[in-house]
Scaffold this active site. Structure first.
Site, PDB file in Angstrom:
ATOM      1  N   GLY A  67     -21.281  -4.026 -29.018  1.00 34.18           N
ATOM      2  CA  GLY A  67     -20.868  -4.415 -27.673  1.00 34.18           C
ATOM      3  C   GLY A  67     -21.495  -5.728 -27.234  1.00 34.18           C
ATOM      4  CB  CYS A  68     -24.935  -7.021 -27.533  1.00 35.88           C
ATOM      5  SG  CYS A  68     -25.647  -5.629 -26.625  1.00 35.88           S
ATOM      6  CG  ASN A  69     -22.696  -8.581 -32.207  1.00 38.36           C
ATOM      7  OD1 ASN A  69     -23.808  -8.970 -31.857  1.00 38.36           O
ATOM      8  ND2 ASN A  69     -22.505  -7.921 -33.334  1.00 38.36           N
TER       9      ASN A  69
END
Length: 192
Positions: A67-69
């Site tokens: 999700g952070c990517n």
């Protein structure tokens, strides 16, 4: 099946809404920390950044996680739209500055466009009333490396130059988080 269940639990854990986070109208806590842009570390100050306009302060669990990517890549793709609205962006995680130097320069994610800041102790996240969770033994990132740090919940704050929070965004997908943050800063720009 066990891996799928574990992955689902992690996804749910990192997408929980910000229940106790600071809200619109609250004063945003000032912070200074090491940050990175295009692989180069520097001293970041929220107070200094606010002199140039609104700042999108987005907390995310960890560099090089799914999700952070997506969120970093989406912010980087839209950086010109945020700048056109007069806003800057800083991502904050409990990653080390060494790890963030790699992430900030990675063409697949921050692409040398997005500032990411280290909150290794979790102190900044806690000052924004965010939940900080301990490291999970055995958890690996998308590059197969061990994650040896804690995690702050995914929540975004749009801070206006007077140091107040204009909006708090949490409990949505990483892409929706960016879209909502952009809508808020564009709305602030039209109010001028």
């Amino acid at each position: 099946m066990k891996k799928l269940l574990t992955a689902g639990l992690f996804a749910a854990l990192f997408s929980l809404p910000a229940l106790a986070a600071l809200d619109a109208g609250d004063v945003a806590p000032e912070f200074r920390t090491q940050a990175s842009l295009a692989g180069k570390a520097f001293d970041f100050s929220l107070k200094d950044a606010l002199k140039k306009g609104p700042v999108v302060v987005y907390f995310y669990p960890s560099a090089y996680t799914n999700g952070c990517n997506i969120q970093a890549h989406t912010f980087a793709e839209n950086i010109d739209k945020f700048a056109a609205a007069g806003a800057s962006i800083v991502g904050v995680s409990l990653d080390s500055i060494a790890r963030l130097n790699k992430f900030s320069a990675d063409p697949d994610y921050c692409a040398g466009k997005l500032v990411v800041a280290s909150d290794a102790s979790g102190k900044i996240a806690k000052s924004y009333a965010l939940t900080v969770r301990d490291a999970v033994a055995g958890r690996k990132d998308s590059k197969g490396e061990d994650l040896d740090h804690g995690f702050a919940e995914r929540t975004t704050f749009i801070v206006t130059p007077d140091g107040k929070i204009a909006a708090t965004i949490g409990g949505v997908t990483p892409t929706a988080n960016v879209e909502q943050a952009l809508a808020v800063v564009q709305g602030l720009a039209t109010k001028k």
